[in-house]
Scaffold this active site. Structure first.
Site, short mmCIF file in Angstrom:
data_model
loop_
_atom_site.label_atom_id
_atom_site.label_comp_id
_atom_site.label_asym_id
_atom_site.label_seq_id
_atom_site.Cartn_x
_atom_site.Cartn_y
_atom_site.Cartn_z
CG ASP A 20 -2.02 0.99 1.04
OD1 ASP A 20 -2.36 1.53 -0.02
OD2 ASP A 20 -2.51 1.26 2.15
CG ASN A 68 -8.15 -2.15 -4.76
OD1 ASN A 68 -7.19 -3.00 -4.62
ND2 ASN A 68 -8.38 -1.13 -4.01
C1 IPE Z 1 -5.27 -2.75 0.05
O1 IPE Z 1 -5.30 -1.10 0.06
C2 IPE Z 1 -5.53 -3.49 -1.11
C3 IPE Z 1 -4.17 -3.68 -2.02
C4 IPE Z 1 -3.04 -3.04 -1.67
C5 IPE Z 1 -4.30 -4.28 -3.35
P1 IPE Z 1 -6.19 -0.32 -0.19
O2 IPE Z 1 -5.53 1.27 -0.32
O3 IPE Z 1 -7.26 -0.61 -1.44
O4 IPE Z 1 -7.08 -0.50 1.18
P2 IPE Z 1 -7.87 0.66 1.91
O5 IPE Z 1 -8.74 1.40 0.95
O6 IPE Z 1 -6.75 1.88 2.25
O7 IPE Z 1 -8.45 0.05 3.05
C1 IPE Z 2 -1.70 -0.08 -3.26
O1 IPE Z 2 -1.49 1.45 -3.53
C2 IPE Z 2 -2.01 -0.67 -4.69
C3 IPE Z 2 -3.33 -0.94 -4.89
C4 IPE Z 2 -4.48 -0.70 -4.25
C5 IPE Z 2 -3.65 -1.49 -6.20
P1 IPE Z 2 -2.62 2.38 -3.43
O2 IPE Z 2 -3.12 2.52 -4.73
O3 IPE Z 2 -3.90 1.99 -2.45
O4 IPE Z 2 -1.85 3.53 -2.85
P2 IPE Z 2 -2.74 4.96 -1.69
O5 IPE Z 2 -3.02 4.02 -0.48
O6 IPE Z 2 -3.60 5.15 -2.52
O7 IPE Z 2 -1.51 5.60 -1.32
MG MG Z 3 -4.23 2.50 -0.52
#
Ligand code: IPE
Ligand code: IPE
Ligand code: MG
Length: 248
Positions: A20, A68
């Site tokens: 993340d 997502n």
């Molecule tokens: C979790 O991250 C999913 C992945 C890393 C693929 P998210 O960014 O989707 O999670 P939330 O929304 O902060 O809980």
């Molecule tokens: C995690 O990074 C990757 C996926 C969920 C695919 P994010 O895209 O959630 O990055 P932040 O949390 O917005 O920084």
């Molecule tokens: Mg995220």
């Protein structure tokens, strides 16, 4: 920064990662979110290699959750394009390193090109017996448990099993992770301290390590720090410490 030393004899058998912070990494640099995912893919390459060198038997990475899909279409499309690029650039080396690729989640909803590439990776690595690299795509822990329960309910309705005799092992057998051990260490980068629907069943006794580092900045040395942290933990599983058990 962890000051301890990594014990090569106690490497976790299964490491799970919530990768993340890609979006915030990009935002900080004034770049589009997809640039963050691209940088995150570079991180992933290095982490996979280090895990394999360290002798980790299972590495599971959360690449795309069932939630997502709520993101803009452009970002979702970009993530799956990067998945194709990742396989294109890494498949040869994954094979050379004897890594076996698998997928957790319902991938039929993914773009065709991504599904084809994944199938190519699964096929090319199916006989490898080194590290197992599990990519969670369109994965959700609740959905996974629900699917397993549905299979059991069907068998019960058909009179093939007795509901009273259903065991934890039966439920586990219907999960995407059937046959491999629960994660010993679960790492989440990016500062959030939650599971976000990742490995809800399997993570019951995982050691959790949270780091503020954005995923694109998470280096193999950061991974080793997380393992050192893991090695300092006392895993009691509801029992007593090693000291109190008299085994230490
Ligand atoms: C979790 O991250 C999913 C992945 C890393 C693929 P998210 O960014 O989707 O999670 P939330 O929304 O902060 O809980
Ligand atoms: C995690 O990074 C990757 C996926 C969920 C695919 P994010 O895209 O959630 O990055 P932040 O949390 O917005 O920084
Ligand atoms: Mg995220």
């Amino acid at each position: 920064m962890n000051t301890g030393k990594l014990d090569p004899a106690r490497i976790p058998a299964h490491i799970a990662m919530v990768m993340d912070g890609n979006g915030r990494w990009a935002k900080e640099k004034g770049m589009p979110r997809v640039a963050g995912h691209n940088a995150g893919m570079q991180s992933l390459k290095e982490i996979v290699k280090r895990c394999s060198v360290l002798g980790v038997k299972h590495l599971t990475v959360y690449a795309f959750s069932t939630e997502n899909w709520k993101r803009p279409q452009e970002e979702v499309g970009g993530i799956f394009k990067l998945l194709v690029l990742y396989i294109n650039s890494e498949l040869k080396e994954l094979c050379e390193n004897n890594v076996k690729v698998s997928v957790l989640g319902e991938i039929d909803r993914l773009p065709d090109e991504a599904v084809q590439k994944l199938q190519e990776a699964l096929e090319a690595t199916k006989d490898n017996d080194g590290m197992e690299f599990h990519i969670a795509l369109n994965y959700g822990g609740r959905r996974e448990i629900l699917l397993s329960v549905q299979k059991l309910a069907k068998l019960a309705a058909e009179g093939k099993i007795d509901p009273e005799s259903i065991t934890e092992a039966d439920l586990e057998a219907g999960l995407f992770t059937a046959g491999f051990p629960d994660p010993d260490l679960l790492i989440r980068t990016g500062g959030e301290k939650r599971l976000s629907n990742f490995l809800l069943w399997q993570g019951a006794y995982s050691e959790l390590v949270f780091t503020d580092t954005w995923w694109p900045d998470f280096t193999p040395d950061c991974l080793e720090d997380a393992i050192i942290e893991y090695q300092s933990r006392d895993r009691r599983y509801g029992g007593l410490t090693a000291e109190k058990r008299g085994t230490k």
